[in-house]
Write a protein that holds these residues in place. Structure first.
Motif, PDB file in Angstrom:
ATOM      1  N   ALA A 646       0.827  -1.218   0.000  1.00 10.36           N
ATOM      2  CA  ALA A 646       0.000   0.000   0.000  1.00 10.36           C
ATOM      3  C   ALA A 646       0.858   1.264   0.000  1.00 10.36           C
ATOM      4  N   ALA A 647       1.971   1.218   0.739  1.00 11.20           N
ATOM      5  CA  ALA A 647       2.839   2.403   0.805  1.00 11.20           C
ATOM      6  C   ALA A 647       3.482   2.713  -0.545  1.00 11.20           C
ATOM      7  N   ASN A 648       3.607   1.695  -1.404  1.00 10.43           N
ATOM      8  CA  ASN A 648       4.244   1.896  -2.719  1.00 10.43           C
ATOM      9  C   ASN A 648       3.242   2.218  -3.822  1.00 10.43           C
ATOM     10  N   THR A 649       1.971   2.416  -3.470  1.00 10.07           N
ATOM     11  CA  THR A 649       0.957   2.734  -4.493  1.00 10.07           C
ATOM     12  C   THR A 649       0.817   4.230  -4.740  1.00 10.07           C
ATOM     13  N   ARG A 650       1.580   5.035  -3.997  1.00  7.06           N
ATOM     14  CA  ARG A 650       1.424   6.487  -4.144  1.00  7.06           C
ATOM     15  C   ARG A 650       1.816   6.957  -5.543  1.00  7.06           C
ATOM     16  N   VAL A 651       2.732   6.253  -6.155  1.00 10.01           N
ATOM     17  CA  VAL A 651       3.182   6.660  -7.495  1.00 10.01           C
ATOM     18  C   VAL A 651       2.454   5.899  -8.594  1.00 10.01           C
ATOM     19  N   LEU A 652       1.494   5.038  -8.214  1.00 12.73           N
ATOM     20  CA  LEU A 652       0.771   4.235  -9.197  1.00 12.73           C
ATOM     21  C   LEU A 652      -0.609   4.818  -9.442  1.00 12.73           C
TER      22      LEU A 652
END
Length: 728
Positions: A646-652
């Motif tokens: 979830a933390a890595n979805t900011r750029v998706l």
């Protein structure tokens, strides 16, 4: 000491009176009927007769029901012989003294050669049964007429008096009722019974008589022979298993008082032998009761006496106890013990020292392959000399080491191998001591961690029944308390958890403190949790490497919870300590704890705002936790991985973002299944919260509302001021 109890050389003789009893008469009739009456199934009946007759002549006197229960056992085909014995016994009782005299008159004829072949007789006078018959004849011939009359009356009572229930298979060595009624003990029977009971207490306690029955038995033996030293030693073992310090020391003193030579007479043997072994046993007694400071002076005395006498065996045994009692510099002592025991051909001591060396090496951080190579050497010795107790100890040590290194499956396999090795009702060589109890508890612990609470309780119940006394009851007692504590914590019953943690501390101070930290942290009593955690940190000399890592992890959680919880700053303050924990884990090859610390670091990296780094570092520890962890740790690992995603979805954006959230949902659902099985309500709230948030991100409102409702219901049932959502 009375002179009548001492031999010419000044040593004490065991004075055991032996006489003809009704039980012996029943055995003689049994032997006579087999020798005289023609056989039908000779091979089978002969085999059964030999086994039963050997048991009968070695047993203490059994009552009538106990005698015929053994003869009529379904294991043997002696029904006809049993009936003949019963009928003749009844006939002799009816004939009175004449029947008794006729029986003993007919016995010598069995040992005379038959007419057809002068070299063959019905019963060889030099056989085991022949010697028993001849001894009984000699004792009967010494009786005066009044004693023969009394014996005839006793035989009638023996045959006619009804008897209560006879004990089951647990009492192989003696019948409970007969023990209480037996007044005069045969010397060899008493010695055999004492030896069997002592062996049972040490190796297979559930087959031994109860502590009270052994106390009564010893009292009865000593009433017949006050200077019977072995009976006092049996009493010492009996007191030892019920943790009766005064009785154990008193019995040990009595034992060696009766073994000691008289001061006024010289002995052909070394006069100091009894004294040095008395000192050695006293040191062992103090050590087993947990008094090392009292044990060391006794041990020094044993070493001094052994050195004076040049007794290398006693000296080596004393050195073995010395490295057991010492807290520091054990390594050199153990190495010298291995070398000396090998040179003196003492395989038991050498094998025990090898097991101790493996344990010490593991605690020092040597490579696991080196540790297990040492255990292999012990294994070779144990099998070569059939040392059953050390085979069990070796398996238990392997179980403990695999668990220490975090390999749960291997620990489970070794524990089950030990239990399989010591199973089977008809198995002759068994060792049901502390190692076997520890193996059962290990299996129960693994079952508990996997959420199989009923199975875990069943295993603990088996351990309770099989190992009722010390030191085994401490092993399963602590395990049972920890299982209950875990259930209470997951059910958020903090007050009961705190009370139980304090009870655990009374038995295991270190483990009790760890549990108190957990309780105070869950209650948000951070000052108290920090105080107990620092107490543990100050005990670093007493802690294993594994426990040192646990202290650091607790301090990490407390600092994160009490100072700007859930922020990067709170995580930053603990990264240095977590790095220290990683160093300890790697140095000591604790791969599972290394994975747990890595998961804490991953969680901290998320809080520090470096999700890419967190996702990069999460895969390796995730695999280890899922492979070797319990359900609770697996659930936490799934949650942490979902948080990384979830933390890595900011750029998706778009479908890519939805795909990542769906993958996270799959991990959360696995965590949910594990936590529901464990009934871990506190952590389950985190899962419901995350599931609601994830479904909200992908626009699934029904699922979001469902898990929001579940979270609300759970909060109403288990209200809490604050949830540590941000922690691993």
């Amino acid at each position: 000491m009375n002179k009548e109890f001492s031999s010419i050389d000044g040593s004490v003789k065991k004075h055991q009176r032996e006489s003809v009893t009704p039980y012996k008469i029943a055995v003689l009739i049994f032997i006579k009927n087999y020798c005289i009456v023609p056989k039908t199934d000779a091979i089978k009946e002969k085999k059964d007769f030999c086994i039963v007759s050997l048991k009968l002549i070695q047993s203490p006197d059994l009552n009538k029901k106990g005698f015929f229960k053994l003869v009529n056992s379904s294991e043997y085909s002696l029904t006809k012989l049993s009936a003949e014995t019963h009928n003749e016994l009844e006939s002799i009782c009816g004939s009175g003294i004449q029947g008794l005299l006729d029986l003993f008159d007919s016995l010598p004829s069995m040992m005379r050669p038959i007419l057809e072949d002068p070299y063959i007789c019905l019963l060889s006078k030099n056989s085991v049964l022949g010697l028993y018959v001849r001894r009984s004849l000699m004792m009967f011939e010494k009786l005066d007429f009044s004693r023969i009359v009394s014996l005839s009356e006793e035989l009638k009572e023996y045959f006619k008096t009804p008897v209560d229930d006879v004990p089951g298979d647990k009492q192989d060595f003696a019948t409970k009722k007969s023990l209480h009624r037996q007044k005069v003990w045969g010397g060899r029977q008493a010695e055999l019974l004492v030896a069997e009971q002592a062996h049972a207490i040490i190796t297979d306690e559930h087959k031994a008589l109860s502590p009270h029955e052994i106390y009564v038995l010893v009292k009865e033996l000593l009433s017949n022979s006050p200077y019977y030293a072995e009976a006092h030693y049996l009493n010492y073992l009996n007191f030892l298993r019920i943790r009766e310090y005064v009785g154990a020391v008193d019995s040990l003193y009595h034992c060696f008082d009766r073994l000691a030579p008289l001061e006024s007479r010289a002995t052909s043997e070394d006069k100091l032998r009894t004294f040095r072994y008395a000192a050695l046993n006293l040191a062992a007694c103090y050590a087993q009761f947990g008094y090392p400071k009292m044990a060391l002076p006794a041990l020094k005395e044993a070493i001094m006496l052994a050195q004076e006498a040049g007794d290398n065996v006693c000296l080596q045994l004393a050195h073995s106890w010395k490295y057991y009692l010492m807290e520091k510099n054990k390594g050199p002592l153990i190495e010298r013990s291995i070398a000396k025991a090998t040179a003196l051909n003492m395989p038991h001591t050498a094998s025990l020292a090898l097991i101790a060396s493996a344990h010490e090496s593991a605690m020092k951080g040597l490579k696991p392959q080196t540790v297990f190579e040492v255990l292999m050497k012990s294994d070779i010795l144990n099998n070569q000399y059939s040392m059953i107790d050390l085979l069990s100890t070796m398996y238990a040590e392997k179980t403990a080491l695999w668990a220490y290194y975090g390999k749960t499956e291997m620990a489970s396999v070794c524990a089950q191998l030990l239990l399989l090795y010591n199973s089977g009702e008809k198995k002759q060589l068994m060792f049901n001591g502390p190692p076997t109890c520890q193996a059962a508890v290990t299996v129960a612990n693994i079952l508990h961690e996997m959420g199989e609470f009923n199975l875990a309780n069943a295993v603990i119940a088996h351990a309770k029944e099989r190992f009722p006394n010390h030191p085994n009851n401490r092993i399963w007692g602590i395990s049972e308390a920890l299982h209950e504590f875990s259930r209470l914590m997951m059910d958020e019953k903090w007050n009961r958890s705190e009370k139980l943690a304090k009870q655990i501390a009374s038995v295991d101070k270190i483990e009790g403190k760890f549990r108190l930290v957990e309780v105070y942290f869950a209650m948000h009593d951070f000052p108290e949790a920090l105080k107990v955690a620092h107490e543990l940190e100050d005990m670093k000399d007493e802690l294993t490497p594994q426990q040192k890592i646990r202290v650091i992890l607790h301090l990490n959680e407390i600092h994160c919870g009490m100072y700007k919880a859930g922020t990067g700053q709170s995580a930053c303050n603990t990264m240095l300590k977590l790095s220290e924990a990683i160093g300890i884990a790697r140095k000591n090859h604790l791969s599972y704890y290394e994975a747990i610390v890595d998961m804490h670091i991953v969680n901290s990296l998320i809080l520090l705002g470096t999700p890419a780094k967190a996702l990069e570092n999460v895969t390796k520890p995730l695999i280890l936790v899922l492979a070797h962890g319990g359900l609770y740790d697996q659930a936490r690992a799934h949650i942490t991985y979902a948080k990384c995603l979830a933390a890595n979805t900011r750029v998706l954006k778009g479908d890519s973002k939805t795909t990542v959230y769906l993958e996270g949902i799959q991990h959360l659902l696995k965590a949910k299944a594990h936590l529901e099985k464990l009934e871990a309500n506190n952590k389950l709230k985190c899962v419901y919260l995350l599931l609601a948030a994830f479904y909200n991100e992908i626009g699934e409102t029904d699922e979001r509302n469902m898990y929001s409702y579940e979270l609300r219901q759970l909060n109403e049932r288990f209200p809490v001021d604050k949830n540590h959502f941000f922690l691993f």
